[in-house]
Motif scaffolding. Structure first.
Motif, PDB file in Angstrom:
ATOM      1  N   MET A 113       0.848  -1.178   0.000  1.00 28.78           N
ATOM      2  CA  MET A 113       0.000   0.000   0.000  1.00 28.78           C
ATOM      3  C   MET A 113       0.891   1.238   0.000  1.00 28.78           C
ATOM      4  O   MET A 113       1.875   1.312   0.717  1.00 28.78           O
ATOM      5  CB  MET A 113      -0.896  -0.050   1.245  1.00 28.78           C
ATOM      6  N   LYS A 114       0.498   2.197  -0.795  1.00 27.38           N
ATOM      7  CA  LYS A 114       1.243   3.448  -0.857  1.00 27.38           C
ATOM      8  C   LYS A 114       0.722   4.389   0.239  1.00 27.38           C
ATOM      9  O   LYS A 114      -0.480   4.583   0.370  1.00 27.38           O
ATOM     10  CB  LYS A 114       1.038   4.085  -2.233  1.00 27.38           C
ATOM     11  N   VAL A 115       1.632   4.934   1.022  1.00 30.28           N
ATOM     12  CA  VAL A 115       1.265   5.856   2.098  1.00 30.28           C
ATOM     13  C   VAL A 115       1.902   7.216   1.825  1.00 30.28           C
ATOM     14  O   VAL A 115       3.103   7.307   1.606  1.00 30.28           O
ATOM     15  CB  VAL A 115       1.731   5.328   3.475  1.00 30.28           C
ATOM     16  N   THR A 116       1.077   8.250   1.824  1.00 29.87           N
ATOM     17  CA  THR A 116       1.556   9.616   1.640  1.00 29.87           C
ATOM     18  C   THR A 116       1.325  10.383   2.937  1.00 29.87           C
ATOM     19  O   THR A 116       0.219  10.366   3.475  1.00 29.87           O
ATOM     20  CB  THR A 116       0.776  10.308   0.507  1.00 29.87           C
ATOM     21  N   VAL A 117       2.375  11.041   3.429  1.00 28.62           N
ATOM     22  CA  VAL A 117       2.263  11.832   4.664  1.00 28.62           C
ATOM     23  C   VAL A 117       2.439  13.295   4.304  1.00 28.62           C
ATOM     24  O   VAL A 117       3.432  13.668   3.678  1.00 28.62           O
ATOM     25  CB  VAL A 117       3.324  11.403   5.701  1.00 28.62           C
ATOM     26  N   GLU A 118       1.462  14.108   4.697  1.00 22.07           N
ATOM     27  CA  GLU A 118       1.536  15.546   4.458  1.00 22.07           C
ATOM     28  C   GLU A 118       1.459  16.277   5.793  1.00 22.07           C
ATOM     29  O   GLU A 118       0.577  16.012   6.601  1.00 22.07           O
ATOM     30  CB  GLU A 118       0.399  16.000   3.555  1.00 22.07           C
ATOM     31  N   ALA A 119       2.401  17.186   5.996  1.00 24.75           N
ATOM     32  CA  ALA A 119       2.418  18.018   7.201  1.00 24.75           C
ATOM     33  C   ALA A 119       2.802  19.431   6.763  1.00 24.75           C
ATOM     34  O   ALA A 119       3.978  19.785   6.755  1.00 24.75           O
ATOM     35  CB  ALA A 119       3.404  17.462   8.207  1.00 24.75           C
ATOM     36  N   PRO A 120       1.812  20.230   6.370  1.00 26.05           N
ATOM     37  CA  PRO A 120       2.107  21.553   5.812  1.00 26.05           C
ATOM     38  C   PRO A 120       2.770  22.542   6.777  1.00 26.05           C
ATOM     39  O   PRO A 120       3.470  23.433   6.351  1.00 26.05           O
ATOM     40  CB  PRO A 120       0.744  22.078   5.361  1.00 26.05           C
ATOM     41  N   GLN A 121       2.584  22.345   8.096  1.00 21.17           N
ATOM     42  CA  GLN A 121       3.100  23.310   9.062  1.00 21.17           C
ATOM     43  C   GLN A 121       4.491  22.968   9.584  1.00 21.17           C
ATOM     44  O   GLN A 121       5.103  23.773  10.268  1.00 21.17           O
ATOM     45  CB  GLN A 121       2.124  23.430  10.229  1.00 21.17           C
ATOM     46  N   PHE A 122       4.978  21.754   9.290  1.00 23.77           N
ATOM     47  CA  PHE A 122       6.288  21.338   9.797  1.00 23.77           C
ATOM     48  C   PHE A 122       6.806  20.168   8.970  1.00 23.77           C
ATOM     49  O   PHE A 122       6.083  19.609   8.158  1.00 23.77           O
ATOM     50  CB  PHE A 122       6.198  20.955  11.279  1.00 23.77           C
ATOM     51  N   ASP A 123       8.067  19.809   9.186  1.00 24.08           N
ATOM     52  CA  ASP A 123       8.649  18.641   8.527  1.00 24.08           C
ATOM     53  C   ASP A 123       8.680  17.477   9.514  1.00 24.08           C
ATOM     54  O   ASP A 123       9.414  17.529  10.505  1.00 24.08           O
ATOM     55  CB  ASP A 123      10.086  18.938   8.065  1.00 24.08           C
TER      56      ASP A 123
ATOM     57  N   ILE B 136       4.194   5.697  11.135  1.00 20.97           N
ATOM     58  CA  ILE B 136       2.921   5.779  10.417  1.00 20.97           C
ATOM     59  C   ILE B 136       2.816   4.649   9.391  1.00 20.97           C
ATOM     60  O   ILE B 136       1.799   3.963   9.309  1.00 20.97           O
ATOM     61  CB  ILE B 136       2.779   7.166   9.738  1.00 20.97           C
ATOM     62  N   GLN B 137       3.873   4.457   8.627  1.00 16.07           N
ATOM     63  CA  GLN B 137       3.900   3.404   7.602  1.00 16.07           C
ATOM     64  C   GLN B 137       3.661   2.026   8.235  1.00 16.07           C
ATOM     65  O   GLN B 137       2.852   1.237   7.752  1.00 16.07           O
ATOM     66  CB  GLN B 137       5.249   3.430   6.882  1.00 16.07           C
ATOM     67  N   LYS B 138       4.350   1.758   9.331  1.00 22.06           N
ATOM     68  CA  LYS B 138       4.249   0.465  10.021  1.00 22.06           C
ATOM     69  C   LYS B 138       2.820   0.230  10.522  1.00 22.06           C
ATOM     70  O   LYS B 138       2.250  -0.846  10.342  1.00 22.06           O
ATOM     71  CB  LYS B 138       5.238   0.436  11.186  1.00 22.06           C
ATOM     72  N   LYS B 139       2.230   1.246  11.148  1.00 26.02           N
ATOM     73  CA  LYS B 139       0.875   1.121  11.693  1.00 26.02           C
ATOM     74  C   LYS B 139      -0.154   0.912  10.580  1.00 26.02           C
ATOM     75  O   LYS B 139      -1.055   0.079  10.705  1.00 26.02           O
ATOM     76  CB  LYS B 139       0.497   2.365  12.509  1.00 26.02           C
ATOM     77  N   LEU B 140      -0.031   1.678   9.498  1.00 31.28           N
ATOM     78  CA  LEU B 140      -1.007   1.566   8.414  1.00 31.28           C
ATOM     79  C   LEU B 140      -0.863   0.246   7.656  1.00 31.28           C
ATOM     80  O   LEU B 140      -1.847  -0.295   7.168  1.00 31.28           O
ATOM     81  CB  LEU B 140      -0.898   2.757   7.469  1.00 31.28           C
ATOM     82  N   ASN B 141       0.351  -0.276   7.564  1.00 31.73           N
ATOM     83  CA  ASN B 141       0.547  -1.560   6.893  1.00 31.73           C
ATOM     84  C   ASN B 141      -0.190  -2.681   7.617  1.00 31.73           C
ATOM     85  O   ASN B 141      -0.602  -3.659   6.995  1.00 31.73           O
ATOM     86  CB  ASN B 141       2.031  -1.901   6.777  1.00 31.73           C
ATOM     87  N   LYS B 142      -0.376  -2.537   8.919  1.00 35.23           N
ATOM     88  CA  LYS B 142      -1.101  -3.552   9.694  1.00 35.23           C
ATOM     89  C   LYS B 142      -2.564  -3.645   9.268  1.00 35.23           C
ATOM     90  O   LYS B 142      -3.206  -4.671   9.459  1.00 35.23           O
ATOM     91  CB  LYS B 142      -1.019  -3.255  11.190  1.00 35.23           C
ATOM     92  N   LEU B 143      -3.106  -2.572   8.679  1.00 40.86           N
ATOM     93  CA  LEU B 143      -4.504  -2.591   8.235  1.00 40.86           C
ATOM     94  C   LEU B 143      -4.728  -3.604   7.111  1.00 40.86           C
ATOM     95  O   LEU B 143      -5.842  -4.082   6.921  1.00 40.86           O
ATOM     96  CB  LEU B 143      -4.934  -1.193   7.772  1.00 40.86           C
ATOM     97  N   GLU B 144      -3.665  -3.921   6.381  1.00 41.63           N
ATOM     98  CA  GLU B 144      -3.808  -4.853   5.260  1.00 41.63           C
ATOM     99  C   GLU B 144      -4.177  -6.261   5.724  1.00 41.63           C
ATOM    100  O   GLU B 144      -4.695  -7.044   4.934  1.00 41.63           O
ATOM    101  CB  GLU B 144      -2.541  -4.866   4.409  1.00 41.63           C
ATOM    102  N   GLN B 145      -3.945  -6.585   6.979  1.00 45.74           N
ATOM    103  CA  GLN B 145      -4.349  -7.902   7.463  1.00 45.74           C
ATOM    104  C   GLN B 145      -5.860  -7.973   7.688  1.00 45.74           C
ATOM    105  O   GLN B 145      -6.425  -9.055   7.750  1.00 45.74           O
ATOM    106  CB  GLN B 145      -3.580  -8.303   8.715  1.00 45.74           C
TER     107      GLN B 145
ATOM    108  N   TYR C 251      -8.043  -5.961   5.643  1.00 47.56           N
ATOM    109  CA  TYR C 251      -8.645  -5.724   4.326  1.00 47.56           C
ATOM    110  C   TYR C 251      -7.499  -5.595   3.333  1.00 47.56           C
ATOM    111  O   TYR C 251      -6.741  -4.619   3.367  1.00 47.56           O
ATOM    112  CB  TYR C 251      -9.491  -4.441   4.359  1.00 47.56           C
ATOM    113  N   ASP C 252      -7.351  -6.574   2.465  1.00 45.07           N
ATOM    114  CA  ASP C 252      -6.165  -6.631   1.610  1.00 45.07           C
ATOM    115  C   ASP C 252      -6.263  -5.838   0.304  1.00 45.07           C
ATOM    116  O   ASP C 252      -5.340  -5.831  -0.493  1.00 45.07           O
ATOM    117  CB  ASP C 252      -5.801  -8.089   1.307  1.00 45.07           C
ATOM    118  N   LYS C 253      -7.372  -5.144   0.083  1.00 43.56           N
ATOM    119  CA  LYS C 253      -7.541  -4.403  -1.167  1.00 43.56           C
ATOM    120  C   LYS C 253      -7.358  -2.887  -0.998  1.00 43.56           C
ATOM    121  O   LYS C 253      -7.896  -2.110  -1.768  1.00 43.56           O
ATOM    122  CB  LYS C 253      -8.922  -4.704  -1.752  1.00 43.56           C
ATOM    123  N   ILE C 254      -6.606  -2.477   0.004  1.00 42.12           N
ATOM    124  CA  ILE C 254      -6.372  -1.045   0.224  1.00 42.12           C
ATOM    125  C   ILE C 254      -5.448  -0.532  -0.881  1.00 42.12           C
ATOM    126  O   ILE C 254      -4.390  -1.100  -1.136  1.00 42.12           O
ATOM    127  CB  ILE C 254      -5.739  -0.785   1.604  1.00 42.12           C
TER     128      ILE C 254
END
Length: 101
Positions: free
Chosen positions: A1-11, A20-29, A31-34
């Motif tokens: 799954m492609k994850v894009t992180v945007e934080a306009p006020q800071f880096d 964030i990537q690690k936590k969101l990758n867990k969602l694939e278990q 629902y595998d069609k993200i």
């Protein structure tokens, strides 16, 4: 799954992006069609301790889910968003199974 992180006020630092990537990758278990996830990190200009806002938009075939949470830290906000999305994705999967059966 492609994850894009945007934080306009800071880096955001590399550790936060990896978290964030690690936590969101867990969602694939659940629902595998993200297709992809967009994460928006914002700082609310107030004096409250819970001034970190996390928005996560998950895109799946035919639908999108968005969750927005306020927390004391971005990590805490991501945790809460992932828990909410976990429930939403489980419901979606059950709904799809019901239509197939």
């Amino acid at each position: 799954m492609k994850v894009t992180v945007e934080a306009p006020q800071f880096d955001p630092d590399v550790k936060l992006i990896e978290f964030i990537q690690k936590k969101l990758n867990k969602l694939e278990q659940f629902y595998d069609k993200i297709i992809h996830a967009d994460v928006f990190l914002k700082l609310e200009p107030n004096n409250k301790p819970e001034n970190k806002i996390v928005e996560v938009l998950i895109s799946v075939p035919g639908d999108e889910f968005i969750v927005k949470k306020s927390a004391k830290s971005f990590e805490e906000g991501i945790d809460v968003c992932v828990q909410s999305l976990e429930r939403v994705l489980k419901k979606r999967k059950e709904k799809l199974r019901a239509h197939i059966a």
